[in-house]
Motif scaffolding. Sequence first.
Motif, PDB file in Angstrom:
ATOM      1  N   GLN A  65      45.891  50.417  42.934  1.00 26.41           N
ATOM      2  CA  GLN A  65      45.090  51.494  43.516  1.00 26.41           C
ATOM      3  C   GLN A  65      43.607  51.297  43.203  1.00 26.41           C
ATOM      4  O   GLN A  65      42.747  51.498  44.054  1.00 26.41           O
ATOM      5  CB  GLN A  65      45.564  52.838  42.990  1.00 26.41           C
ATOM      6  CG  GLN A  65      46.885  53.308  43.579  1.00 26.41           C
ATOM      7  CD  GLN A  65      47.349  54.605  42.962  1.00 26.41           C
ATOM      8  OE1 GLN A  65      47.253  54.801  41.737  1.00 26.41           O
ATOM      9  NE2 GLN A  65      47.860  55.503  43.786  1.00 26.41           N
ATOM     10  N   GLN A  66      43.318  50.912  41.966  1.00 24.20           N
ATOM     11  CA  GLN A  66      41.936  50.709  41.567  1.00 24.20           C
ATOM     12  C   GLN A  66      41.294  49.570  42.350  1.00 24.20           C
ATOM     13  O   GLN A  66      40.145  49.651  42.780  1.00 24.20           O
ATOM     14  CB  GLN A  66      41.856  50.446  40.063  1.00 24.20           C
ATOM     15  CG  GLN A  66      42.206  51.659  39.217  1.00 24.20           C
ATOM     16  CD  GLN A  66      42.256  51.344  37.727  1.00 24.20           C
ATOM     17  OE1 GLN A  66      42.373  50.188  37.332  1.00 24.20           O
ATOM     18  NE2 GLN A  66      42.167  52.380  36.903  1.00 24.20           N
ATOM     19  N   ARG A  67      42.054  48.502  42.574  1.00 15.94           N
ATOM     20  CA  ARG A  67      41.528  47.357  43.312  1.00 15.94           C
ATOM     21  C   ARG A  67      41.356  47.681  44.795  1.00 15.94           C
ATOM     22  O   ARG A  67      40.383  47.254  45.421  1.00 15.94           O
ATOM     23  CB  ARG A  67      42.436  46.141  43.132  1.00 15.94           C
ATOM     24  CG  ARG A  67      42.345  45.554  41.726  1.00 15.94           C
ATOM     25  CD  ARG A  67      42.931  44.180  41.626  1.00 15.94           C
ATOM     26  NE  ARG A  67      42.337  43.474  40.487  1.00 15.94           N
ATOM     27  CZ  ARG A  67      42.257  42.171  40.377  1.00 15.94           C
ATOM     28  NH1 ARG A  67      42.735  41.407  41.345  1.00 15.94           N
ATOM     29  NH2 ARG A  67      41.706  41.604  39.330  1.00 15.94           N
ATOM     30  N   THR A  68      42.294  48.421  45.351  1.00 21.80           N
ATOM     31  CA  THR A  68      42.165  48.829  46.750  1.00 21.80           C
ATOM     32  C   THR A  68      40.948  49.728  46.926  1.00 21.80           C
ATOM     33  O   THR A  68      40.207  49.613  47.905  1.00 21.80           O
ATOM     34  CB  THR A  68      43.434  49.567  47.222  1.00 21.80           C
ATOM     35  OG1 THR A  68      44.555  48.699  47.094  1.00 21.80           O
ATOM     36  CG2 THR A  68      43.319  49.984  48.684  1.00 21.80           C
ATOM     37  N   CYS A  69      40.732  50.607  45.967  1.00 24.80           N
ATOM     38  CA  CYS A  69      39.568  51.496  46.009  1.00 24.80           C
ATOM     39  C   CYS A  69      38.275  50.691  45.925  1.00 24.80           C
ATOM     40  O   CYS A  69      37.323  50.940  46.667  1.00 24.80           O
ATOM     41  CB  CYS A  69      39.652  52.496  44.859  1.00 24.80           C
ATOM     42  SG  CYS A  69      38.287  53.658  44.807  1.00 24.80           S
ATOM     43  N   ALA A  70      38.231  49.695  45.024  1.00 23.22           N
ATOM     44  CA  ALA A  70      37.039  48.854  44.877  1.00 23.22           C
ATOM     45  C   ALA A  70      36.758  48.079  46.163  1.00 23.22           C
ATOM     46  O   ALA A  70      35.607  47.983  46.611  1.00 23.22           O
ATOM     47  CB  ALA A  70      37.221  47.890  43.708  1.00 23.22           C
ATOM     48  N   LEU A  71      37.817  47.543  46.775  1.00 24.24           N
ATOM     49  CA  LEU A  71      37.667  46.810  48.022  1.00 24.24           C
ATOM     50  C   LEU A  71      37.166  47.739  49.127  1.00 24.24           C
ATOM     51  O   LEU A  71      36.276  47.377  49.911  1.00 24.24           O
ATOM     52  CB  LEU A  71      39.011  46.186  48.415  1.00 24.24           C
ATOM     53  CG  LEU A  71      39.054  45.365  49.708  1.00 24.24           C
ATOM     54  CD1 LEU A  71      38.052  44.223  49.654  1.00 24.24           C
ATOM     55  CD2 LEU A  71      40.467  44.829  49.943  1.00 24.24           C
ATOM     56  N   SER A  72      37.705  48.946  49.172  1.00 28.27           N
ATOM     57  CA  SER A  72      37.266  49.935  50.170  1.00 28.27           C
ATOM     58  C   SER A  72      35.785  50.261  49.992  1.00 28.27           C
ATOM     59  O   SER A  72      35.032  50.397  50.962  1.00 28.27           O
ATOM     60  CB  SER A  72      38.095  51.220  50.044  1.00 28.27           C
ATOM     61  OG  SER A  72      39.471  50.960  50.158  1.00 28.27           O
ATOM     62  N   GLN A 106      43.852  40.566  50.895  1.00 29.19           N
ATOM     63  CA  GLN A 106      43.143  39.362  51.313  1.00 29.19           C
ATOM     64  C   GLN A 106      42.999  39.319  52.831  1.00 29.19           C
ATOM     65  O   GLN A 106      41.909  39.100  53.366  1.00 29.19           O
ATOM     66  CB  GLN A 106      43.910  38.140  50.811  1.00 29.19           C
ATOM     67  CG  GLN A 106      43.140  36.834  50.848  1.00 29.19           C
ATOM     68  CD  GLN A 106      43.970  35.707  50.272  1.00 29.19           C
ATOM     69  OE1 GLN A 106      44.682  35.029  50.995  1.00 29.19           O
ATOM     70  NE2 GLN A 106      43.898  35.513  48.967  1.00 29.19           N
ATOM     71  N   ASN A 107      44.103  39.575  53.535  1.00 33.69           N
ATOM     72  CA  ASN A 107      44.079  39.557  54.999  1.00 33.69           C
ATOM     73  C   ASN A 107      43.195  40.656  55.557  1.00 33.69           C
ATOM     74  O   ASN A 107      42.470  40.450  56.538  1.00 33.69           O
ATOM     75  CB  ASN A 107      45.500  39.694  55.555  1.00 33.69           C
ATOM     76  CG  ASN A 107      46.330  38.446  55.332  1.00 33.69           C
ATOM     77  OD1 ASN A 107      45.786  37.355  55.218  1.00 33.69           O
ATOM     78  ND2 ASN A 107      47.642  38.599  55.260  1.00 33.69           N
ATOM     79  N   TYR A 108      43.225  41.830  54.932  1.00 31.54           N
ATOM     80  CA  TYR A 108      42.393  42.919  55.420  1.00 31.54           C
ATOM     81  C   TYR A 108      40.918  42.586  55.251  1.00 31.54           C
ATOM     82  O   TYR A 108      40.094  42.863  56.138  1.00 31.54           O
ATOM     83  CB  TYR A 108      42.714  44.226  54.696  1.00 31.54           C
ATOM     84  CG  TYR A 108      42.127  45.417  55.404  1.00 31.54           C
ATOM     85  CD1 TYR A 108      42.851  46.111  56.369  1.00 31.54           C
ATOM     86  CD2 TYR A 108      40.821  45.829  55.156  1.00 31.54           C
ATOM     87  CE1 TYR A 108      42.307  47.183  57.057  1.00 31.54           C
ATOM     88  CE2 TYR A 108      40.259  46.889  55.835  1.00 31.54           C
ATOM     89  CZ  TYR A 108      41.004  47.565  56.781  1.00 31.54           C
ATOM     90  OH  TYR A 108      40.454  48.604  57.464  1.00 31.54           O
ATOM     91  N   LEU A 109      40.592  41.978  54.113  1.00 27.00           N
ATOM     92  CA  LEU A 109      39.202  41.592  53.874  1.00 27.00           C
ATOM     93  C   LEU A 109      38.743  40.589  54.921  1.00 27.00           C
ATOM     94  O   LEU A 109      37.671  40.752  55.523  1.00 27.00           O
ATOM     95  CB  LEU A 109      39.076  40.989  52.470  1.00 27.00           C
ATOM     96  CG  LEU A 109      37.740  40.336  52.113  1.00 27.00           C
ATOM     97  CD1 LEU A 109      36.599  41.329  52.243  1.00 27.00           C
ATOM     98  CD2 LEU A 109      37.783  39.773  50.701  1.00 27.00           C
ATOM     99  N   LEU A 110      39.542  39.571  55.177  1.00 29.27           N
ATOM    100  CA  LEU A 110      39.156  38.541  56.136  1.00 29.27           C
ATOM    101  C   LEU A 110      38.992  39.107  57.542  1.00 29.27           C
ATOM    102  O   LEU A 110      38.100  38.695  58.291  1.00 29.27           O
ATOM    103  CB  LEU A 110      40.188  37.417  56.134  1.00 29.27           C
ATOM    104  CG  LEU A 110      40.289  36.609  54.827  1.00 29.27           C
ATOM    105  CD1 LEU A 110      41.401  35.575  54.914  1.00 29.27           C
ATOM    106  CD2 LEU A 110      38.961  35.935  54.491  1.00 29.27           C
ATOM    107  N   LYS A 111      39.835  40.064  57.908  1.00 26.23           N
ATOM    108  CA  LYS A 111      39.749  40.672  59.242  1.00 26.23           C
ATOM    109  C   LYS A 111      38.537  41.595  59.373  1.00 26.23           C
ATOM    110  O   LYS A 111      38.148  41.958  60.486  1.00 26.23           O
ATOM    111  CB  LYS A 111      41.026  41.447  59.547  1.00 26.23           C
ATOM    112  CG  LYS A 111      42.247  40.556  59.765  1.00 26.23           C
ATOM    113  CD  LYS A 111      43.511  41.388  59.934  1.00 26.23           C
ATOM    114  CE  LYS A 111      44.736  40.499  60.087  1.00 26.23           C
ATOM    115  NZ  LYS A 111      45.991  41.292  60.142  1.00 26.23           N
ATOM    116  N   SER A 112      37.965  41.990  58.231  1.00 25.98           N
ATOM    117  CA  SER A 112      36.841  42.931  58.254  1.00 25.98           C
ATOM    118  C   SER A 112      35.492  42.249  58.427  1.00 25.98           C
ATOM    119  O   SER A 112      34.461  42.912  58.479  1.00 25.98           O
ATOM    120  CB  SER A 112      36.821  43.747  56.958  1.00 25.98           C
ATOM    121  OG  SER A 112      38.015  44.475  56.804  1.00 25.98           O
ATOM    122  N   LEU A 113      35.502  40.916  58.516  1.00 26.39           N
ATOM    123  CA  LEU A 113      34.247  40.170  58.529  1.00 26.39           C
ATOM    124  C   LEU A 113      33.697  39.930  59.929  1.00 26.39           C
ATOM    125  O   LEU A 113      32.740  39.191  60.106  1.00 26.39           O
ATOM    126  CB  LEU A 113      34.442  38.813  57.824  1.00 26.39           C
ATOM    127  CG  LEU A 113      35.046  38.881  56.417  1.00 26.39           C
ATOM    128  CD1 LEU A 113      35.101  37.498  55.804  1.00 26.39           C
ATOM    129  CD2 LEU A 113      34.257  39.836  55.533  1.00 26.39           C
TER     130      LEU A 113
END
Length: 362
Positions: free
Chosen positions: A277-284, A317-324
């Motif tokens: 949860q903490q990592r997802t929040c940081a990524l968000s 990882q996939n969500y990050l790459l798709k957000s670029l």
Amino acid sequence: MIIKSLELKDFRNYESLNLDFDTSTNIIFGDNAQGKTNILEACYVSGTSKSHKGSYDKDMIRFGEKEAHIRCVVEKAEREYQIDLHLRKNKTKGIAINQVPVKKAADLFGYLNIIFFSPEDLNIIKEGPGERRRFIDMELCQLDKIYLNNLTNYNKILNNRNRLLKDIRFNPSLQSTLDVWDEQLVSYGKKIIKRRREFIDEIAPVVGDMHYKISGERENLSVFYEPNVEDFLFVDELFRSKDKDLKTGTTNVGPHRDDLRFSIADVDIRKFGSQGQQRTCALSLKLSEIKIVEDMIGEKPVLLLDDVLSELDSTRQNYLLKSLYETQTIITCTGLDDFVKNRFQINKVFEVVSGTVTERNE
């Protein structure tokens, strides 16, 4: 907004380096301790005048040399800007925009908007409040020059007040001069508190929406600003804290002690959230910066990803790459496997070996 090129001379482990970046995705790969992060650091310094690591200018100069140079060519709003920085061991840095010197480092902000994302940022939620204040300040300073001026003045006054508090222990007669600093501290502090609250109100829905998507539409994240003191109470609280300040030799009340709270279903995930949860929040939080900057200035910022992919599971990882999409991104990594496996579009690839960078055809 894009970085078109970067030139380094005697910066970190680079004697000389010239790179031309693609407008989309740039991969810089190589083993650890070869100099990949140093390239991102130079880009970050070009936009903010400071190292993302908090390093002093003298620490960024190549060993054995007395000075270093960074030249970064930026395209913003269909205009081209050449940013030159001259780092010197025993003097303040020199900065020029299109070969015209600027008087102070703060004048550099706004020419190049940078979002830097490193593995350490994944711990922003569970680390101390200083990291979360730094997130607010770095974003607002790039977007709002009035805030930058207020924060710079506040920090100078805070340092002077703290020094005076310590001096009063040895010379009590100096206490009569404390009111002068208090008045200025409150004046700038109230403006900082107000602007931070506005900023968090602006980004909270964006971060919440981003987190909802990354979590597979399972979690609703709320972000709250937690000021150490409300702006309208600052003058009274500072007065009440005077005895404690004199005893401790430091200022105990003010926006330099602010924090952020992140909650899911009314649970504070700083204290009780899982690592996921903490990592997802940081990524968000980091990804939401792209939209926030674009909404404010009408252009996407440059995104620097320093070996972050290896720290994320496949879903994030996939969500990050798709957000670029349509964002110039410069990514460091130790290998290309993740990108090839995900059929991720790669526009330019650079390999770094012992401070030598070679462009590769992939």
